[in-house]
Design a protein around this motif. Structure first.
Motif, short mmCIF file in Angstrom:
data_model
loop_
_atom_site.label_atom_id
_atom_site.label_comp_id
_atom_site.label_asym_id
_atom_site.label_seq_id
_atom_site.Cartn_x
_atom_site.Cartn_y
_atom_site.Cartn_z
N GLU A 6 37.13 99.21 74.50
CA GLU A 6 37.29 97.96 73.73
C GLU A 6 36.28 97.89 72.59
O GLU A 6 36.60 97.40 71.52
CB GLU A 6 37.15 96.74 74.63
N SER A 7 35.07 98.40 72.80
CA SER A 7 34.09 98.38 71.71
C SER A 7 34.54 99.28 70.57
O SER A 7 34.35 98.94 69.39
CB SER A 7 32.69 98.76 72.21
N HIS A 8 35.16 100.40 70.89
CA HIS A 8 35.71 101.27 69.85
C HIS A 8 36.91 100.61 69.16
O HIS A 8 37.06 100.72 67.94
CB HIS A 8 36.11 102.63 70.43
N ALA A 9 37.73 99.93 69.94
CA ALA A 9 38.88 99.23 69.37
C ALA A 9 38.42 98.12 68.43
O ALA A 9 39.02 97.92 67.36
CB ALA A 9 39.77 98.67 70.48
N ALA A 10 37.37 97.43 68.80
CA ALA A 10 36.83 96.36 67.94
C ALA A 10 36.29 96.96 66.63
O ALA A 10 36.52 96.40 65.55
CB ALA A 10 35.75 95.59 68.67
N ARG A 11 35.58 98.06 66.74
CA ARG A 11 35.07 98.72 65.54
C ARG A 11 36.22 99.18 64.66
O ARG A 11 36.21 99.03 63.44
CB ARG A 11 34.18 99.91 65.91
N TRP A 12 37.25 99.76 65.28
CA TRP A 12 38.42 100.23 64.55
C TRP A 12 39.11 99.05 63.85
O TRP A 12 39.53 99.17 62.70
CB TRP A 12 39.37 100.93 65.53
N ASP A 13 39.22 97.92 64.54
CA ASP A 13 39.83 96.74 63.95
C ASP A 13 39.02 96.26 62.74
O ASP A 13 39.60 95.91 61.70
CB ASP A 13 39.95 95.63 64.99
N ARG A 14 37.71 96.25 62.86
CA ARG A 14 36.86 95.85 61.72
C ARG A 14 37.06 96.80 60.54
O ARG A 14 37.12 96.36 59.39
CB ARG A 14 35.39 95.82 62.13
N GLU A 15 37.18 98.08 60.84
CA GLU A 15 37.40 99.06 59.77
C GLU A 15 38.73 98.82 59.07
O GLU A 15 38.81 98.84 57.83
CB GLU A 15 37.36 100.48 60.34
N ARG A 46 40.48 96.00 58.97
CA ARG A 46 40.40 94.73 58.26
C ARG A 46 39.55 94.83 57.00
O ARG A 46 39.78 94.11 56.03
CB ARG A 46 39.88 93.63 59.17
N GLY A 47 38.59 95.75 57.02
CA GLY A 47 37.72 95.94 55.86
C GLY A 47 38.46 96.50 54.65
O GLY A 47 37.95 96.44 53.53
N MET A 48 39.65 97.01 54.86
CA MET A 48 40.46 97.53 53.75
C MET A 48 41.11 96.39 52.96
O MET A 48 41.65 96.62 51.88
CB MET A 48 41.56 98.45 54.29
N PHE A 49 41.07 95.18 53.51
CA PHE A 49 41.79 94.05 52.93
C PHE A 49 40.87 92.84 52.79
O PHE A 49 39.89 92.71 53.52
CB PHE A 49 42.98 93.65 53.83
N THR A 50 41.24 91.94 51.89
CA THR A 50 40.58 90.64 51.87
C THR A 50 41.03 89.89 53.11
O THR A 50 42.03 90.27 53.75
CB THR A 50 40.96 89.83 50.61
N SER A 51 40.35 88.83 53.46
CA SER A 51 40.76 88.06 54.64
C SER A 51 42.16 87.49 54.46
O SER A 51 42.95 87.44 55.41
CB SER A 51 39.75 86.97 54.98
N SER A 52 42.50 87.10 53.25
CA SER A 52 43.83 86.59 52.97
C SER A 52 44.89 87.68 53.12
O SER A 52 45.96 87.46 53.69
CB SER A 52 43.88 86.01 51.55
N GLU A 53 44.60 88.88 52.61
CA GLU A 53 45.53 90.00 52.75
C GLU A 53 45.72 90.38 54.22
O GLU A 53 46.84 90.65 54.66
CB GLU A 53 45.03 91.22 51.97
N ALA A 54 44.62 90.39 54.97
CA ALA A 54 44.70 90.73 56.40
C ALA A 54 45.55 89.71 57.14
O ALA A 54 46.37 90.08 58.00
CB ALA A 54 43.31 90.83 57.02
#
Length: 146
Positions: free
Chosen positions: A103-112, A114-122
């Motif tokens: 789950e910690s890896h999944a959370a890091r992956w999710d942050r990565e 999401r980091g490709m997009f603005t919060s609105s785009e995400a």
């Protein structure tokens, strides 16, 4: 000629899946293991048949995965108290620890991602993906406890 949207979506999903699976391999896991353990943890008391339905896979395929996970000490199958012909799947302490690590890896992956997009785009992407999934969802996906 413009690339078809379905192909773009499928190829993006394939690349993300492969990268996520490769990342999980660095901690001795896989996407299949993660998805199964997470589903077992989220839906306590599911029978093996219900778990296969929730995952959208055939029972024999799930059986092979569960056999492996049981050998690794991550899950156990207990006879259902209500129907001795059925088995309920649950995580062992080692399975829960493994899931916590993954789950910690999944959370890091999710942050990565999401980091490709603005919060609105995400938020828009999440809404669009949910719409696509809802449109093509199997009945078993809509009600995993069936």
């Amino acid at each position: 000629m413009e690339e078809r949207l379905g192909r773009q979506l499928a190829m993006a999903g394939k690349v993300v899946r492969e990268q996520f699976d490769q990342d999980l391999g660095t901690v001795g896991s896989s996407l299949n293991t993660y998805v199964i353990l997470r589903t077992v943890a989220l839906h306590l008391g599911l029978s093996q048949r219900e778990l296969a339905s929730a995952l959208g896979i055939e029972s024999p395929t799930l059986t092979r995965h569960l056999d492996r996970l049981a050998r690794e000490g991550l899950v156990v199958r207990d006879r259902s108290p209500g129907d001795r012909r059925m088995y309920q799947v649950r995580l062992t302490a080692a399975g829960q620890a493994h899931l916590d690590q993954v789950e910690s890896h999944a959370a890091r992956w999710d942050r990565e991602l999401r980091g490709m997009f603005t919060s609105s785009e995400a938020a828009t992407l999440s809404e669009l993906l949910t719409r696509i999934r809802s449109r093509y969802r199997k009945e078993s996906d809509a009600n995993p406890a069936r």
